[in-house]
Design a protein around this motif. Sequence first.
Motif, PDB file in Angstrom:
ATOM      1  N   CYS A 105       0.611   0.185  14.126  1.00  8.75           N
ATOM      2  CA  CYS A 105       1.691  -0.564  14.784  1.00  8.75           C
ATOM      3  C   CYS A 105       1.068  -1.707  15.589  1.00  8.75           C
ATOM      4  CB  CYS A 105       2.527   0.361  15.670  1.00  8.75           C
ATOM      5  SG  CYS A 105       1.599   1.124  16.992  1.00  8.75           S
ATOM      6  N   PRO A 106       1.884  -2.689  15.976  1.00  9.00           N
ATOM      7  CA  PRO A 106       1.329  -3.802  16.771  1.00  9.00           C
ATOM      8  C   PRO A 106       1.064  -3.381  18.213  1.00  9.00           C
ATOM      9  CG  PRO A 106       3.666  -4.160  16.314  1.00  9.00           C
ATOM     10  CD  PRO A 106       3.311  -2.874  15.654  1.00  9.00           C
ATOM     11  N   VAL A 163      -7.087  -4.065   5.031  1.00  8.72           N
ATOM     12  CA  VAL A 163      -7.103  -3.249   6.258  1.00  8.72           C
ATOM     13  C   VAL A 163      -6.871  -1.770   5.921  1.00  8.72           C
ATOM     14  CG1 VAL A 163      -6.138  -2.977   8.569  1.00  8.72           C
ATOM     15  CG2 VAL A 163      -6.266  -5.251   7.542  1.00  8.72           C
ATOM     16  N   ALA A 192     -11.992  -5.162   9.329  1.00  7.64           N
ATOM     17  CA  ALA A 192     -11.077  -4.615   8.318  1.00  7.64           C
ATOM     18  C   ALA A 192     -10.454  -5.714   7.459  1.00  7.64           C
ATOM     19  CB  ALA A 192      -9.990  -3.780   8.988  1.00  7.64           C
ATOM     20  N   LYS A 197       3.481  -3.197   6.621  1.00  7.63           N
ATOM     21  CA  LYS A 197       2.785  -3.576   5.387  1.00  7.63           C
ATOM     22  C   LYS A 197       1.503  -2.748   5.190  1.00  7.63           C
ATOM     23  CE  LYS A 197       3.200  -7.825   6.880  1.00  7.63           C
ATOM     24  NZ  LYS A 197       4.331  -7.668   7.824  1.00  7.63           N
ATOM     25  N   ILE A 254       1.083   6.019  12.145  1.00  6.11           N
ATOM     26  CA  ILE A 254       1.953   5.445  13.184  1.00  6.11           C
ATOM     27  C   ILE A 254       2.101   3.960  12.880  1.00  6.11           C
ATOM     28  CG2 ILE A 254       2.234   5.012  15.650  1.00  6.11           C
ATOM     29  CD1 ILE A 254       0.480   7.459  16.196  1.00  6.11           C
ATOM     30  N   THR A 270      -2.433 -11.932  11.908  1.00 12.77           N
ATOM     31  CA  THR A 270      -1.043 -11.446  11.985  1.00 12.77           C
ATOM     32  C   THR A 270      -0.659 -11.124  13.425  1.00 12.77           C
ATOM     33  OG1 THR A 270      -1.839  -9.237  11.481  1.00 12.77           O
ATOM     34  CG2 THR A 270      -0.897 -10.460   9.666  1.00 12.77           C
ATOM     35  N   TYR A 292       5.577   7.772  11.448  1.00 15.21           N
ATOM     36  CA  TYR A 292       6.405   7.493  12.622  1.00 15.21           C
ATOM     37  C   TYR A 292       6.497   5.984  12.768  1.00 15.21           C
ATOM     38  CZ  TYR A 292       8.133   6.519  17.181  1.00 15.21           C
ATOM     39  OH  TYR A 292       8.894   5.996  18.191  1.00 15.21           O
ATOM     40  N   ASP A 293       7.704   5.490  12.978  1.00 12.13           N
ATOM     41  CA  ASP A 293       7.885   4.050  13.168  1.00 12.13           C
ATOM     42  C   ASP A 293       9.114   3.830  14.039  1.00 12.13           C
ATOM     43  OD1 ASP A 293       8.547   1.185  12.664  1.00 12.13           O
ATOM     44  OD2 ASP A 293       6.942   1.354  11.178  1.00 12.13           O
ATOM     45  N   GLU A 332       5.036  -1.755  25.061  1.00 16.30           N
ATOM     46  CA  GLU A 332       5.408  -0.348  24.906  1.00 16.30           C
ATOM     47  C   GLU A 332       4.399   0.473  24.089  1.00 16.30           C
ATOM     48  OE1 GLU A 332       7.194  -2.989  24.031  1.00 16.30           O
ATOM     49  OE2 GLU A 332       8.275  -2.722  22.136  1.00 16.30           O
ATOM     50  N   VAL A 347     -11.483  -1.709  16.101  1.00 14.72           N
ATOM     51  CA  VAL A 347     -11.036  -2.547  17.218  1.00 14.72           C
ATOM     52  C   VAL A 347     -11.320  -1.790  18.502  1.00 14.72           C
ATOM     53  CG1 VAL A 347      -9.237  -3.848  15.990  1.00 14.72           C
ATOM     54  CG2 VAL A 347      -8.724  -1.570  16.853  1.00 14.72           C
ATOM     55  N   SER A 352      -6.009  -1.279  14.234  1.00 12.37           N
ATOM     56  CA  SER A 352      -4.940  -2.230  14.584  1.00 12.37           C
ATOM     57  C   SER A 352      -5.323  -3.110  15.766  1.00 12.37           C
ATOM     58  CB  SER A 352      -3.635  -1.483  14.846  1.00 12.37           C
ATOM     59  OG  SER A 352      -3.090  -1.095  13.616  1.00 12.37           O
ATOM     60  N   GLY A 386       0.523   0.101   6.909  1.00 11.78           N
ATOM     61  CA  GLY A 386       0.800   1.537   6.912  1.00 11.78           C
ATOM     62  C   GLY A 386       1.344   2.010   5.569  1.00 11.78           C
TER      63      GLY A 386
HETATM   64  P1  NAD Z   1       3.764  -4.968  10.203  1.00 13.63           P
HETATM   65  O1  NAD Z   1       4.521  -5.799  11.168  1.00 13.63           O
HETATM   66  O2  NAD Z   1       4.043  -5.108   8.746  1.00 13.63           O
HETATM   67  O3  NAD Z   1       3.930  -3.420  10.569  1.00 13.63           O
HETATM   68  C1  NAD Z   1       3.929  -2.927  11.879  1.00 13.63           C
HETATM   69  C2  NAD Z   1       4.853  -1.716  11.922  1.00 13.63           C
HETATM   70  O4  NAD Z   1       4.787  -1.159  13.247  1.00 13.63           O
HETATM   71  C3  NAD Z   1       6.322  -2.077  11.650  1.00 13.63           C
HETATM   72  O5  NAD Z   1       6.842  -1.216  10.647  1.00 13.63           O
HETATM   73  C4  NAD Z   1       6.998  -1.863  12.988  1.00 13.63           C
HETATM   74  O6  NAD Z   1       8.332  -1.412  12.863  1.00 13.63           O
HETATM   75  C5  NAD Z   1       6.108  -0.784  13.592  1.00 13.63           C
HETATM   76  N1  NAD Z   1       6.271  -0.665  15.035  1.00 13.63           N
HETATM   77  C6  NAD Z   1       6.627  -1.613  15.937  1.00 13.63           C
HETATM   78  N2  NAD Z   1       6.701  -1.083  17.167  1.00 13.63           N
HETATM   79  C7  NAD Z   1       6.374   0.219  17.032  1.00 13.63           C
HETATM   80  C8  NAD Z   1       6.287   1.309  17.949  1.00 13.63           C
HETATM   81  N3  NAD Z   1       6.551   1.126  19.260  1.00 13.63           N
HETATM   82  N4  NAD Z   1       5.930   2.514  17.476  1.00 13.63           N
HETATM   83  C9  NAD Z   1       5.685   2.693  16.147  1.00 13.63           C
HETATM   84  N5  NAD Z   1       5.762   1.709  15.237  1.00 13.63           N
HETATM   85  C10 NAD Z   1       6.104   0.499  15.677  1.00 13.63           C
HETATM   86  O7  NAD Z   1       2.235  -5.249  10.524  1.00 13.63           O
HETATM   87  P2  NAD Z   1       0.973  -4.974   9.578  1.00 13.63           P
HETATM   88  O8  NAD Z   1       0.680  -6.202   8.781  1.00 13.63           O
HETATM   89  O9  NAD Z   1       1.132  -3.675   8.894  1.00 13.63           O
HETATM   90  O10 NAD Z   1      -0.183  -4.895  10.688  1.00 13.63           O
HETATM   91  C11 NAD Z   1      -0.206  -3.834  11.634  1.00 13.63           C
HETATM   92  C12 NAD Z   1      -1.208  -4.174  12.724  1.00 13.63           C
HETATM   93  O11 NAD Z   1      -2.517  -4.190  12.146  1.00 13.63           O
HETATM   94  C13 NAD Z   1      -1.055  -5.583  13.311  1.00 13.63           C
HETATM   95  O12 NAD Z   1      -0.141  -5.587  14.390  1.00 13.63           O
HETATM   96  C14 NAD Z   1      -2.435  -5.916  13.768  1.00 13.63           C
HETATM   97  O13 NAD Z   1      -2.562  -5.563  15.130  1.00 13.63           O
HETATM   98  C15 NAD Z   1      -3.339  -4.996  12.944  1.00 13.63           C
HETATM   99  N6  NAD Z   1      -4.272  -5.727  12.056  1.00 13.63           N
HETATM  100  C16 NAD Z   1      -5.603  -5.477  12.187  1.00 13.63           C
HETATM  101  C17 NAD Z   1      -6.510  -6.128  11.347  1.00 13.63           C
HETATM  102  C18 NAD Z   1      -8.007  -5.868  11.407  1.00 13.63           C
HETATM  103  O14 NAD Z   1      -8.778  -6.643  10.830  1.00 13.63           O
HETATM  104  N7  NAD Z   1      -8.472  -4.834  12.065  1.00 13.63           N
HETATM  105  C19 NAD Z   1      -6.028  -7.037  10.405  1.00 13.63           C
HETATM  106  C20 NAD Z   1      -4.644  -7.234  10.295  1.00 13.63           C
HETATM  107  C21 NAD Z   1      -3.768  -6.575  11.127  1.00 13.63           C
END
Ligand code: NAD
Length: 335
Positions: free
Chosen positions: A206-207, A105, A298, A154, A150, A77, A173-174, A211, A260, A234, A156
Amino acid sequence: MKVAVFSSKSYDKKFLNAANQGVGHELVYYDPKLDASTAPLVGDALAVCVFVNDVLDLATLEILKQMGVKLIALRCTGFNNVDLKVAGELGLIVVRVTAYSPYSVAEHAVGLILTLSRKYHRAFNRVREGNFSLDGLLGFDLQARTVGIIGTGKIGMVLAEILQGFGCRILGYDAYPNQHFGQFKKAEYVTLDELYAQADIISIHCPLLPETHHLINGAALDKMKKDVILINVSRGALIDTEAMIEGLKSQKVGALGLDVYEEEEELFFQDLSLKIIQDDVFQRLLTFPNVLVTGHQAFFTQEALTDIATITISNISDFAAERPCPHEIRYIPKP
Ligand code: NAD
């Protein structure tokens, strides 16, 4: 279509081959990660399939372009490892797996929380040595605690749903709040500073963006409660690891669970058990009894790998058939 699959492990082959059954793309697997030095391996493939630690910077992308590559299919992702601006300028199409089992995750994050709060990692070793003393294993009820999430996307949101079952108070927080977050019992959105000040456990979902790079730094740690438990499943660079080590040494941080790490490219997804690890920061982390690190696992469930492979093959098929792909990503300049 011929696809060069980089950073490929036995499990990638198993799940991608299964998803490709009856579809018929020519998948050529390469063990090394993709970077400028390995890019020539691509040969006459029209697409590359890559994972989280492949390096798609200017140098790599230019070589891919010269080699005739048209498509970059991420089997993850996150896309922080791709220079989307350069890819766009070179006319390379980038697709990703927008969503796959978020339970994989979120459940891993819960596993880290429970392990650290109840000290299972220490109990596991202790009992194997015939030591049944409980000294040092005192935990706490999750039910009585406040958890800060944070990023309520999906993953969170699934974490919030699971924690609701534990009876936790949940602070979110988002940058772009989710209207469904308020549906959870004892859940509310707060500012980041309020989350830092009130949460006993903080989990980051968050990604990694410019920022959010080093979102959790010394200044953020100063705003948190003493003994806070931090969870990061993340991206590694969301945390300033050096600041975190100071927080652990000063005992401000009660425990740290990581899947990570900001310099994980040199470490994760390989067996280094007979090598001397040169990363002193990482090695320092492992000396703390209240730190638990897993090697970016994860996502590693049967359900998630099935989803990832199916969506990746479908993304490649969309490109091959010249259909619009719903999972294409492009560089969006800041307003
Ligand atoms: P998602 O896009 O559904 O959710 C990310 C959330 O972060 C969104 O609600 C977005 O609005 C919010 N966001 C964006 N900028 C932000 C900020 N500055 N401050 C706070 N919130 C902010 O993504 P997801 O599917 O829930 O995945 C989240 C992260 O998990 C991915 O970006 C990826 O880095 C990580 N991930 C890790 C693994 C693993 O195996 N460890 C697997 C999948 C995803």
